[in-house]
Motif scaffolding. Structure first.
Motif, PDB file in Angstrom:
ATOM      1  N   VAL A 176       5.056   9.151   1.628  1.00  0.00           N
ATOM      2  CA  VAL A 176       5.613  10.390   1.079  1.00  0.00           C
ATOM      3  C   VAL A 176       6.952  10.112   0.416  1.00  0.00           C
ATOM      4  O   VAL A 176       7.257  10.636  -0.668  1.00  0.00           O
ATOM      5  CB  VAL A 176       5.768  11.440   2.198  1.00  0.00           C
ATOM      6  N   ALA A 177       7.781   9.254   1.051  1.00  0.00           N
ATOM      7  CA  ALA A 177       9.118   8.965   0.525  1.00  0.00           C
ATOM      8  C   ALA A 177       9.059   8.279  -0.840  1.00  0.00           C
ATOM      9  O   ALA A 177       9.895   8.540  -1.711  1.00  0.00           O
ATOM     10  CB  ALA A 177       9.886   8.102   1.519  1.00  0.00           C
ATOM     11  N   ILE A 178       8.096   7.380  -1.031  1.00  0.00           N
ATOM     12  CA  ILE A 178       7.994   6.662  -2.305  1.00  0.00           C
ATOM     13  C   ILE A 178       7.024   7.353  -3.262  1.00  0.00           C
ATOM     14  O   ILE A 178       6.704   6.804  -4.319  1.00  0.00           O
ATOM     15  CB  ILE A 178       7.556   5.198  -2.089  1.00  0.00           C
ATOM     16  N   ASP A 179       6.533   8.529  -2.870  1.00  0.00           N
ATOM     17  CA  ASP A 179       5.649   9.336  -3.711  1.00  0.00           C
ATOM     18  C   ASP A 179       4.396   8.559  -4.106  1.00  0.00           C
ATOM     19  O   ASP A 179       3.998   8.527  -5.273  1.00  0.00           O
ATOM     20  CB  ASP A 179       6.398   9.795  -4.971  1.00  0.00           C
ATOM     21  N   PHE A 180       3.797   7.904  -3.121  1.00  0.00           N
ATOM     22  CA  PHE A 180       2.565   7.134  -3.317  1.00  0.00           C
ATOM     23  C   PHE A 180       1.388   8.041  -2.961  1.00  0.00           C
ATOM     24  O   PHE A 180       1.272   8.507  -1.831  1.00  0.00           O
ATOM     25  CB  PHE A 180       2.582   5.894  -2.420  1.00  0.00           C
ATOM     26  N   ASP A 181       0.521   8.297  -3.936  1.00  0.00           N
ATOM     27  CA  ASP A 181      -0.626   9.179  -3.691  1.00  0.00           C
ATOM     28  C   ASP A 181      -1.515   8.622  -2.585  1.00  0.00           C
ATOM     29  O   ASP A 181      -1.955   7.472  -2.655  1.00  0.00           O
ATOM     30  CB  ASP A 181      -1.448   9.350  -4.976  1.00  0.00           C
ATOM     31  N   ARG A 182      -1.779   9.458  -1.589  1.00  0.00           N
ATOM     32  CA  ARG A 182      -2.601   9.005  -0.468  1.00  0.00           C
ATOM     33  C   ARG A 182      -4.089   9.035  -0.823  1.00  0.00           C
ATOM     34  O   ARG A 182      -4.558   9.971  -1.474  1.00  0.00           O
ATOM     35  CB  ARG A 182      -2.333   9.863   0.760  1.00  0.00           C
ATOM     36  N   GLY A 183      -4.770   7.991  -0.368  1.00  0.00           N
ATOM     37  CA  GLY A 183      -6.194   7.858  -0.648  1.00  0.00           C
ATOM     38  C   GLY A 183      -6.701   6.525  -0.126  1.00  0.00           C
ATOM     39  O   GLY A 183      -6.245   6.039   0.923  1.00  0.00           O
ATOM     40  N   PHE A 184      -7.611   5.911  -0.857  1.00  0.00           N
ATOM     41  CA  PHE A 184      -8.230   4.658  -0.415  1.00  0.00           C
ATOM     42  C   PHE A 184      -7.200   3.561  -0.155  1.00  0.00           C
ATOM     43  O   PHE A 184      -7.216   2.893   0.886  1.00  0.00           O
ATOM     44  CB  PHE A 184      -9.227   4.195  -1.481  1.00  0.00           C
ATOM     45  N   TRP A 185      -6.263   3.371  -1.122  1.00  0.00           N
ATOM     46  CA  TRP A 185      -5.343   2.243  -0.998  1.00  0.00           C
ATOM     47  C   TRP A 185      -4.297   2.451   0.088  1.00  0.00           C
ATOM     48  O   TRP A 185      -3.825   1.486   0.701  1.00  0.00           O
ATOM     49  CB  TRP A 185      -4.671   1.966  -2.343  1.00  0.00           C
ATOM     50  N   THR A 186      -3.906   3.687   0.349  1.00  0.00           N
ATOM     51  CA  THR A 186      -2.950   3.895   1.443  1.00  0.00           C
ATOM     52  C   THR A 186      -3.599   3.585   2.798  1.00  0.00           C
ATOM     53  O   THR A 186      -2.960   3.014   3.683  1.00  0.00           O
ATOM     54  CB  THR A 186      -2.418   5.334   1.430  1.00  0.00           C
ATOM     55  N   VAL A 187      -4.864   3.946   2.955  1.00  0.00           N
ATOM     56  CA  VAL A 187      -5.569   3.605   4.195  1.00  0.00           C
ATOM     57  C   VAL A 187      -5.723   2.086   4.324  1.00  0.00           C
ATOM     58  O   VAL A 187      -5.483   1.501   5.392  1.00  0.00           O
ATOM     59  CB  VAL A 187      -6.945   4.288   4.241  1.00  0.00           C
ATOM     60  N   ALA A 188      -6.105   1.434   3.206  1.00  0.00           N
ATOM     61  CA  ALA A 188      -6.291  -0.017   3.247  1.00  0.00           C
ATOM     62  C   ALA A 188      -4.978  -0.738   3.572  1.00  0.00           C
ATOM     63  O   ALA A 188      -4.944  -1.651   4.407  1.00  0.00           O
ATOM     64  CB  ALA A 188      -6.852  -0.502   1.916  1.00  0.00           C
ATOM     65  N   LEU A 189      -3.890  -0.331   2.912  1.00  0.00           N
ATOM     66  CA  LEU A 189      -2.596  -0.974   3.174  1.00  0.00           C
ATOM     67  C   LEU A 189      -2.130  -0.705   4.601  1.00  0.00           C
ATOM     68  O   LEU A 189      -1.530  -1.583   5.244  1.00  0.00           O
ATOM     69  CB  LEU A 189      -1.551  -0.463   2.175  1.00  0.00           C
ATOM     70  N   ALA A 190      -2.382   0.497   5.092  1.00  0.00           N
ATOM     71  CA  ALA A 190      -2.014   0.806   6.473  1.00  0.00           C
ATOM     72  C   ALA A 190      -2.775  -0.075   7.460  1.00  0.00           C
ATOM     73  O   ALA A 190      -2.215  -0.556   8.450  1.00  0.00           O
ATOM     74  CB  ALA A 190      -2.287   2.284   6.755  1.00  0.00           C
ATOM     75  N   HIS A 191      -4.042  -0.302   7.180  1.00  0.00           N
ATOM     76  CA  HIS A 191      -4.826  -1.163   8.070  1.00  0.00           C
ATOM     77  C   HIS A 191      -4.367  -2.615   8.006  1.00  0.00           C
ATOM     78  O   HIS A 191      -4.456  -3.343   8.997  1.00  0.00           O
ATOM     79  CB  HIS A 191      -6.313  -1.050   7.716  1.00  0.00           C
TER      80      HIS A 191
END
Length: 264
Positions: free
Chosen positions: A123-138
């Motif tokens: 949220v702080a870096i305004d990164f749209d959440r979706g496939f890549w946010t889940v992948a990077l989190a994992h």
């Protein structure tokens, strides 16, 4: 000297295996249940496997989970291998203790804390959440497991083979890809499989970091389970058990073949 397992050990082994695998066996059996009630046996049927292929939401969630697991496991294995090399081969560099602590911290970090922290970051870096946010989190929570597995192999590595290759004129890069990587490959493969399985199983972190069009299978099953488990869930869970079992068997056979080739 008495050889083999004692009756007590056999009983303990059977009890342990039953505790681990009996629930999975029941799930597979009830995936062939003809009844709409998942706990009431209504006869053998492939009905819910047929219904599963008509459930586009469940299939889409499974496809998202597989893609996230494959991408995150690959990135986590590469980064984990590099971290293990730095810890084992880097020597006593400044900040080594801090670096090791940062690499292994996700091992003991509660998933809900990791998920919330990643949510705040995106949220702080305004990164749209979706496939890549889940992948990077994992990647963030599976990389440490990969680093531990590869590091354990590097610590028992016979470096005389690398030194011989360097003495014969091989570059460090060629020595790594020709000598080091093939020898530690079983550990690298095990790290990838573990990261893949952990990603496939994750619910908490994915729930915090997901976005539109990136609902994973655990999230879909959990949302359905709150309203009552449907028989299609048993069917797709059985399909995943079969896929993972075949993958592990294939990896085991490939690693065994590699050991035989190296000994030959």
């Amino acid at each position: 000297m008495r050889k083999g397992l004692s009756p007590f050990n056999i009983a303990a082994l059977v009890a342990g295996l039953a505790f681990l695998y009996l629930p999975l066996l029941l799930l597979v059996i009830y995936s062939f249940n003809d009844s709409r009630l998942v706990t009431v046996w209504g006869g053998f049927s492939f009905r819910w496997y047929g219904e599963l292929w008509q459930n586009q939401a469940l299939l889409e969630a499974a496809w998202v989970s597989l893609r996230v697991a494959a991408v995150s496991a690959t990135l986590a294995t590469v980064l984990g291998t590099l971290a293990a090399l730095a810890l084992v081969r880097g020597g006593p560099f400044r900040g080594r203790t801090l670096f090791a602590g940062l690499v292994y911290a996700p091992l003991v970090m509660p998933e809900i804390v990791t998920g919330l922290a990643l949510l705040l970051l995106f949220v702080a870096i305004d990164f749209d959440r979706g496939f890549w946010t889940v992948a990077l989190a994992h990647v963030t929570f599976t990389m440490c497991f990969a680093a531990v597995i590869v590091q354990s192999r590097l610590l028992t590595f016979d470096r005389s083979l690398e030194e011989a290759a360097l003495d014969l004129g091989a570059t460090p890069g060629r020595t790594f890809f020709s000598i080091t990587l093939p020898i530690i490959f079983p550990a690298v493969a095990a790290a990838w499989l573990l990261a893949f399985t952990l990603s496939l199983d994750d619910l908490v972190i994915a729930s915090f970091t997901t976005g539109p069009g990136a609902t994973t299978l655990p999230m879909r099953i959990y949302s359905q389970a709150r309203l009552g488990v449907k028989p299609e869930v048993n069917a797709i869970s059985s399909v995943f058990i079969a896929v993972i079992t075949l993958t592990v068997l294939a990896a085991s056979l490939a690693l065994k073949q590699q050991f035989r080739t190296q000994k030959a």
